[in-house]
Write an enzyme that holds these catalytic residues in place. Structure first.
Site, PDB file in Angstrom:
ATOM      1  N   TRP A  72       0.819  -1.221   0.000  1.00 10.98           N
ATOM      2  CA  TRP A  72       0.000   0.000   0.000  1.00 10.98           C
ATOM      3  C   TRP A  72       0.849   1.266   0.000  1.00 10.98           C
ATOM      4  O   TRP A  72       0.315   2.362  -0.078  1.00 10.98           O
ATOM      5  CB  TRP A  72      -0.942   0.009   1.205  1.00 10.98           C
ATOM      6  CG  TRP A  72      -2.007  -1.046   1.165  1.00 10.98           C
ATOM      7  CD1 TRP A  72      -2.201  -1.981   0.189  1.00 10.98           C
ATOM      8  CD2 TRP A  72      -3.026  -1.285   2.156  1.00 10.98           C
ATOM      9  NE1 TRP A  72      -3.285  -2.773   0.509  1.00 10.98           N
ATOM     10  CE2 TRP A  72      -3.805  -2.365   1.711  1.00 10.98           C
ATOM     11  CE3 TRP A  72      -3.340  -0.690   3.377  1.00 10.98           C
ATOM     12  CZ2 TRP A  72      -4.885  -2.872   2.440  1.00 10.98           C
ATOM     13  CZ3 TRP A  72      -4.416  -1.178   4.104  1.00 10.98           C
ATOM     14  CH2 TRP A  72      -5.181  -2.251   3.637  1.00 10.98           C
ATOM     15  N   HIS A 100      12.900  -1.908  -0.846  1.00  9.97           N
ATOM     16  CA  HIS A 100      12.087  -1.455  -1.981  1.00  9.97           C
ATOM     17  C   HIS A 100      12.833  -0.338  -2.715  1.00  9.97           C
ATOM     18  O   HIS A 100      13.525   0.469  -2.100  1.00  9.97           O
ATOM     19  CB  HIS A 100      10.727  -0.960  -1.481  1.00  9.97           C
ATOM     20  CG  HIS A 100       9.749  -0.760  -2.579  1.00  9.97           C
ATOM     21  ND1 HIS A 100       9.753   0.371  -3.371  1.00  9.97           N
ATOM     22  CD2 HIS A 100       8.752  -1.548  -3.047  1.00  9.97           C
ATOM     23  CE1 HIS A 100       8.785   0.253  -4.268  1.00  9.97           C
ATOM     24  NE2 HIS A 100       8.162  -0.898  -4.101  1.00  9.97           N
ATOM     25  N   GLU A 104      11.634  -6.143  -9.037  1.00  9.60           N
ATOM     26  CA  GLU A 104      10.832  -4.978  -9.400  1.00  9.60           C
ATOM     27  C   GLU A 104      11.684  -4.046 -10.256  1.00  9.60           C
ATOM     28  O   GLU A 104      12.417  -3.200  -9.720  1.00  9.60           O
ATOM     29  CB  GLU A 104      10.376  -4.240  -8.141  1.00  9.60           C
ATOM     30  CG  GLU A 104       9.458  -5.046  -7.257  1.00  9.60           C
ATOM     31  CD  GLU A 104       8.498  -4.158  -6.467  1.00  9.60           C
ATOM     32  OE1 GLU A 104       7.299  -4.379  -6.582  1.00  9.60           O
ATOM     33  OE2 GLU A 104       8.955  -3.247  -5.772  1.00  9.60           O
ATOM     34  N   GLY A 158       1.456  -2.947  -6.331  1.00 10.33           N
ATOM     35  CA  GLY A 158       1.351  -1.615  -5.727  1.00 10.33           C
ATOM     36  C   GLY A 158      -0.037  -1.048  -5.956  1.00 10.33           C
ATOM     37  O   GLY A 158      -1.002  -1.417  -5.279  1.00 10.33           O
ATOM     38  N   GLY A 159      -0.156  -0.164  -6.939  1.00 13.71           N
ATOM     39  CA  GLY A 159      -1.399   0.564  -7.203  1.00 13.71           C
ATOM     40  C   GLY A 159      -2.653  -0.303  -7.221  1.00 13.71           C
ATOM     41  O   GLY A 159      -3.666   0.047  -6.599  1.00 13.71           O
TER      42      GLY A 159
HETATM   43  P1  13P Z   1       2.887  -0.622  -8.961  1.00 13.16           P
HETATM   44  O1  13P Z   1       2.139  -1.930  -8.995  1.00 13.16           O
HETATM   45  O2  13P Z   1       2.032   0.544  -8.564  1.00 13.16           O
HETATM   46  O3  13P Z   1       3.670  -0.388 -10.214  1.00 13.16           O
HETATM   47  O4  13P Z   1       3.966  -0.741  -7.780  1.00 13.16           O
HETATM   48  C1  13P Z   1       4.803  -1.839  -7.745  1.00 13.16           C
HETATM   49  C2  13P Z   1       5.537  -1.819  -6.466  1.00 13.16           C
HETATM   50  O5  13P Z   1       6.389  -0.991  -6.235  1.00 13.16           O
HETATM   51  C3  13P Z   1       5.161  -2.836  -5.453  1.00 13.16           C
HETATM   52  O6  13P Z   1       6.059  -2.828  -4.396  1.00 13.16           O
END
Ligand code: 13P
Length: 220
Positions: free
Chosen positions: A7, A76, A142, A199-200
């Site tokens: 989140w 992260h 990521e 994420g989003g």
């Molecule tokens: P998004 O899914 O918003 O691109 O973010 C990925 C993320 O950083 C998950 O830790």
């Protein structure tokens, strides 16, 4: 197959709406208690390596365990980019969390410039060199250029990076970077993609649920 929702610094949905979902939730610190209370598998977004001390603004593994947190996100790219996180501090946080009995999702990944310069493998090698296999350690690939940008790594590119990561360190590897309900199936179908760090799309209950349902349909 593990699906985790990060989140970030958003309040996020009502934890009760996620009850029963087979997923890890990484809410901001102020919502950890609510998520634990709702019976969710709750991870914090950071952890300090000392058990206690004069470290204003930090939180330790024993403090997290006390509220029922079972794991942490470490390294992260947003922490590396904006908060001086280094491979060394990632290693220290990871070791302390695992020693304390927390599960860890450690994040790695290259920036757009590094990929353009063909440095992806060097970057991953450097980021992984400080980590050791552990039964409670999961990695997340990521690519920084795919985070929050709507640009997703192609399933083939993700597979290639995941296979490379696993050749260096024996651990499950989640993919993260613009994972949405409509691209989750193709990414999760790759043999070395063991789940997703979302994420989003994890901020929206329906989207997150759809991704979890997709994951549940993929044979392990
Ligand atoms: P998004 O899914 O918003 O691109 O973010 C990925 C993320 O950083 C998950 O830790």
């Amino acid at each position: 197959m593990l699906i985790a929702g990060n989140w970030k610094m958003f309040r996020g949905p009502d934890p009760a709406a996620l009850a029963g979902l087979d997923a890890v939730i990484c809410p901001p610190f102020t919502r950890l208690h609510d998520c634990v209370d709702a019976g969710l598998t709750t991870f914090a977004q950071n952890v300090h390596w000392e058990p206690e001390g004069a470290y204003t603004g930090e939180v330790s593994a024993p403090l997290l365990l006390e509220v029922g947190v079972v794991g942490v996100l470490v390294g992260h790219s947003e922490r590396r980019q904006y908060f001086c996180e280094t491979d060394e501090t990632v290693a220290r946080r990871t070791r302390a969390a695992l020693d304390a009995g927390l599960r860890v999702i450690a994040c790695v990944g290259e920036t757009h410039e590094q990929r353009e310069r063909d440095e992806t493998e060097d970057v991953l090698r450097r980021q992984l060199a400080v980590l050791e296999p552990h039964p409670d350690l999961v990695l997340a690939y990521e690519p920084v250029w795919a985070i929050g940008t709507g640009l997703t790594a192609t399933p083939e590119l993700a597979q290639e990076a995941h296979a490379f990561i696993k050749s260096l360190l024996d651990a499950p590897v989640l993919y993260g970077g613009s994972v949405k309900p409509d691209n989750a199936a193709a990414l999760l179908a790759q043999p070395d993609v063991d789940g997703a760090l979302v994420g989003g799309a994890s901020l929206d209950v329906d989207s997150f649920q759809a991704i979890c349902e997709t994951a549940a349909r993929i044979p392990s």
